[in-house]
Design a protein around this motif. Structure first.
Motif, PDB file in Angstrom:
ATOM      1  N   ALA A 125      46.919  64.949  73.282  1.00 34.62           N
ATOM      2  CA  ALA A 125      48.320  65.215  72.951  1.00 34.62           C
ATOM      3  C   ALA A 125      48.418  66.185  71.777  1.00 34.62           C
ATOM      4  CB  ALA A 125      49.040  63.912  72.609  1.00 34.62           C
ATOM      5  N   LYS A 126      47.566  66.027  70.783  1.00 31.60           N
ATOM      6  CA  LYS A 126      47.576  66.928  69.628  1.00 31.60           C
ATOM      7  C   LYS A 126      47.193  68.347  70.042  1.00 31.60           C
ATOM      8  CE  LYS A 126      46.660  63.602  65.921  1.00 31.60           C
ATOM      9  NZ  LYS A 126      45.678  63.172  64.894  1.00 31.60           N
ATOM     10  N   LYS A 127      46.232  68.474  70.955  1.00 34.54           N
ATOM     11  CA  LYS A 127      45.816  69.798  71.408  1.00 34.54           C
ATOM     12  C   LYS A 127      46.943  70.488  72.168  1.00 34.54           C
ATOM     13  CE  LYS A 127      40.844  68.878  71.538  1.00 34.54           C
ATOM     14  NZ  LYS A 127      39.655  68.648  72.375  1.00 34.54           N
ATOM     15  N   ARG A 128      47.628  69.738  73.016  1.00 31.46           N
ATOM     16  CA  ARG A 128      48.755  70.314  73.751  1.00 31.46           C
ATOM     17  C   ARG A 128      49.863  70.740  72.789  1.00 31.46           C
ATOM     18  NH1 ARG A 128      49.879  66.698  79.208  1.00 31.46           N
ATOM     19  NH2 ARG A 128      47.823  66.961  80.155  1.00 31.46           N
ATOM     20  N   ALA A 129      50.117  69.899  71.799  1.00 30.28           N
ATOM     21  CA  ALA A 129      51.196  70.167  70.848  1.00 30.28           C
ATOM     22  C   ALA A 129      50.920  71.405  69.997  1.00 30.28           C
ATOM     23  CB  ALA A 129      51.422  68.958  69.945  1.00 30.28           C
ATOM     24  N   GLY A 130      49.646  71.741  69.841  1.00 31.52           N
ATOM     25  CA  GLY A 130      49.291  72.864  68.972  1.00 31.52           C
ATOM     26  C   GLY A 130      49.125  74.187  69.666  1.00 31.52           C
ATOM     27  N   LEU A 131      49.372  74.230  70.974  1.00 27.74           N
ATOM     28  CA  LEU A 131      49.099  75.449  71.741  1.00 27.74           C
ATOM     29  C   LEU A 131      50.357  76.225  72.131  1.00 27.74           C
ATOM     30  CD1 LEU A 131      46.196  74.232  74.051  1.00 27.74           C
ATOM     31  CD2 LEU A 131      46.063  76.048  72.357  1.00 27.74           C
ATOM     32  N   GLN A 132      51.479  75.908  71.520  1.00 22.92           N
ATOM     33  CA  GLN A 132      52.726  76.568  71.908  1.00 22.92           C
ATOM     34  C   GLN A 132      53.382  77.248  70.718  1.00 22.92           C
ATOM     35  OE1 GLN A 132      54.116  72.893  73.807  1.00 22.92           O
ATOM     36  NE2 GLN A 132      54.292  74.010  75.713  1.00 22.92           N
ATOM     37  N   LYS A 133      54.409  78.034  71.001  1.00 24.66           N
ATOM     38  CA  LYS A 133      55.097  78.790  69.965  1.00 24.66           C
ATOM     39  C   LYS A 133      55.628  77.847  68.883  1.00 24.66           C
ATOM     40  CE  LYS A 133      54.664  82.726  72.163  1.00 24.66           C
ATOM     41  NZ  LYS A 133      53.666  83.715  71.734  1.00 24.66           N
ATOM     42  N   ASP A 134      55.508  78.266  67.617  1.00 21.39           N
ATOM     43  CA  ASP A 134      55.989  77.422  66.537  1.00 21.39           C
ATOM     44  C   ASP A 134      57.492  77.610  66.324  1.00 21.39           C
ATOM     45  OD1 ASP A 134      56.328  79.800  65.091  1.00 21.39           O
ATOM     46  OD2 ASP A 134      54.412  79.587  64.063  1.00 21.39           O
ATOM     47  N   ASP A 135      58.045  76.791  65.441  1.00 17.52           N
ATOM     48  CA  ASP A 135      59.492  76.789  65.223  1.00 17.52           C
ATOM     49  C   ASP A 135      59.997  78.129  64.709  1.00 17.52           C
ATOM     50  OD1 ASP A 135      59.246  74.198  65.990  1.00 17.52           O
ATOM     51  OD2 ASP A 135      59.841  73.313  64.074  1.00 17.52           O
ATOM     52  N   GLU A 136      59.221  78.773  63.853  1.00 17.89           N
ATOM     53  CA  GLU A 136      59.661  80.048  63.285  1.00 17.89           C
ATOM     54  C   GLU A 136      59.772  81.113  64.371  1.00 17.89           C
ATOM     55  OE1 GLU A 136      60.849  80.630  60.263  1.00 17.89           O
ATOM     56  OE2 GLU A 136      60.638  78.454  60.049  1.00 17.89           O
ATOM     57  N   TYR A 137      58.863  81.097  65.315  1.00 15.25           N
ATOM     58  CA  TYR A 137      58.935  82.060  66.427  1.00 15.25           C
ATOM     59  C   TYR A 137      60.215  81.830  67.225  1.00 15.25           C
ATOM     60  CZ  TYR A 137      57.674  84.763  70.543  1.00 15.25           C
ATOM     61  OH  TYR A 137      57.678  85.692  71.567  1.00 15.25           O
ATOM     62  N   LEU A 138      60.522  80.562  67.510  1.00 14.88           N
ATOM     63  CA  LEU A 138      61.719  80.247  68.289  1.00 14.88           C
ATOM     64  C   LEU A 138      62.983  80.677  67.549  1.00 14.88           C
ATOM     65  CD1 LEU A 138      60.869  76.712  69.726  1.00 14.88           C
ATOM     66  CD2 LEU A 138      60.676  78.918  70.865  1.00 14.88           C
ATOM     67  N   LYS A 139      63.030  80.426  66.262  1.00 14.31           N
ATOM     68  CA  LYS A 139      64.209  80.802  65.479  1.00 14.31           C
ATOM     69  C   LYS A 139      64.420  82.311  65.491  1.00 14.31           C
ATOM     70  CE  LYS A 139      63.897  76.801  62.400  1.00 14.31           C
ATOM     71  NZ  LYS A 139      63.568  76.324  61.033  1.00 14.31           N
ATOM     72  N   LYS A 140      63.332  83.048  65.553  1.00 15.16           N
ATOM     73  CA  LYS A 140      63.415  84.501  65.529  1.00 15.16           C
ATOM     74  C   LYS A 140      63.800  85.079  66.889  1.00 15.16           C
ATOM     75  CE  LYS A 140      60.727  88.620  64.272  1.00 15.16           C
ATOM     76  NZ  LYS A 140      59.419  89.102  63.758  1.00 15.16           N
ATOM     77  N   HIS A 141      63.371  84.434  67.979  1.00  9.37           N
ATOM     78  CA  HIS A 141      63.519  85.031  69.306  1.00  9.37           C
ATOM     79  C   HIS A 141      64.566  84.367  70.201  1.00  9.37           C
ATOM     80  CE1 HIS A 141      59.556  86.553  68.025  1.00  9.37           C
ATOM     81  NE2 HIS A 141      59.846  87.577  68.779  1.00  9.37           N
ATOM     82  N   CYS A 142      65.064  83.202  69.827  1.00 10.16           N
ATOM     83  CA  CYS A 142      66.070  82.521  70.647  1.00 10.16           C
ATOM     84  C   CYS A 142      67.479  82.848  70.152  1.00 10.16           C
ATOM     85  CB  CYS A 142      65.861  81.012  70.600  1.00 10.16           C
ATOM     86  SG  CYS A 142      64.335  80.440  71.389  1.00 10.16           S
ATOM     87  N   ASP A 181      45.654  60.365  75.735  1.00  5.71           N
ATOM     88  CA  ASP A 181      45.215  59.920  74.410  1.00  5.71           C
ATOM     89  C   ASP A 181      45.745  60.855  73.316  1.00  5.71           C
ATOM     90  OD1 ASP A 181      43.402  62.159  74.053  1.00  5.71           O
ATOM     91  OD2 ASP A 181      41.979  61.121  75.344  1.00  5.71           O
ATOM     92  N   THR A 182      45.632  60.390  72.094  1.00  2.00           N
ATOM     93  CA  THR A 182      46.196  61.108  70.947  1.00  2.00           C
ATOM     94  C   THR A 182      45.572  62.480  70.779  1.00  2.00           C
ATOM     95  OG1 THR A 182      46.630  59.007  69.826  1.00  2.00           O
ATOM     96  CG2 THR A 182      46.614  60.997  68.470  1.00  2.00           C
ATOM     97  N   GLU A 183      44.259  62.571  70.963  1.00  2.00           N
ATOM     98  CA  GLU A 183      43.568  63.845  70.746  1.00  2.00           C
ATOM     99  C   GLU A 183      44.064  64.919  71.706  1.00  2.00           C
ATOM    100  OE1 GLU A 183      41.280  66.256  68.492  1.00  2.00           O
ATOM    101  OE2 GLU A 183      41.682  64.122  68.161  1.00  2.00           O
TER     102      GLU A 183
END
Length: 206
Positions: free
Chosen positions: A157-174, A153-155
């Protein structure tokens, strides 16, 4: 042999990028798939998870009920303590499998091999990588992909989507980050030069 780490939030499109890698002769290890292999009935990882989170996370055949486990871990927004317990148990089994797989790739003469790991940094496996690729996508698009892929369900999915590294972290470390808001062809065009270099055992310079 180059060890390439591939990471990014769930629904960003790591699986699609792995298919492109395979097209150009670079084998990929999907650690989500490995997590299923180490959680078969009676496996040490499965038994340890049941001990920590309760026998009700197991199905009648003894296999892991991933939806039941997810509901426990993600039932409370940003429940870092439960997520840390889950990761502490599963990571050690998954990473041991990855180590052996890389040994096999190296022995086969591969010039590069990819470890597809959503929690590459959290597990510490980034330290074993020569090059790290991040994949991003707009959050709403990722949520739609998660719902379609996992039939949840959507709820949740939203929780899973919010529990990982954000885009800024990836840009800095990848080493490089690819934005995957389009289709498969667009992603291939965007990543092609990088993949061709890695296929030759060369670390991309841009």
């Amino acid at each position: 042999m180059l060890t390439v780490g591939l990471t990014g939030a769930t629904g960003a499109g790591k699986g699609a990028l792995c298919e492109i890698f395979e097209k150009y002769g670079i084998h990929c290890l999907d650690t989500d798939l490995v997590s299923r292999l180490v959680c078969k009935p009676g496996m040490p990882c499965t038994l340890e998870l049941a001990k920590e989170f309760g026998e009700d996370i197991l199905l009648k055949d003894g296999s892991l009920d991933r939806k039941a486990l997810a509901k426990k871990v993600f039932s409370i927004e940003k429940n870092d303590a439960l997520l840390e317990k889950l990761n502490a148990i599963t990571h050690k089994y998954i990473l041991a499998y990855a180590d052996k797989w890389l040994e096999d790739q190296r022995a086969s003469g591969a010039k590069a091999a990819v470890i597809d790991a959503p929690v590459l940094f959290e597990s510490g496996y980034d330290k074993k990588c020569d090059y790290i690729i991040g994949v991003t996508a707009d959050k709403e698009l990722r949520i739609r992909r998660i719902i379609q892929r996992d039939n949840i369900d959507t709820e949740l999915a939203k929780k899973r989507a919010g529990l990982q590294k954000d885009d800024e972290y990836l840009k800095k470390h990848c080493s490089v980050v690819f934005s995957n808001n389009g289709d498969r062809q667009a992603l291939e065009e965007l990543s092609l030069d990088c993949i061709k270099a890695l296929a030759e055992g060369i670390i991309p310079t841009s």
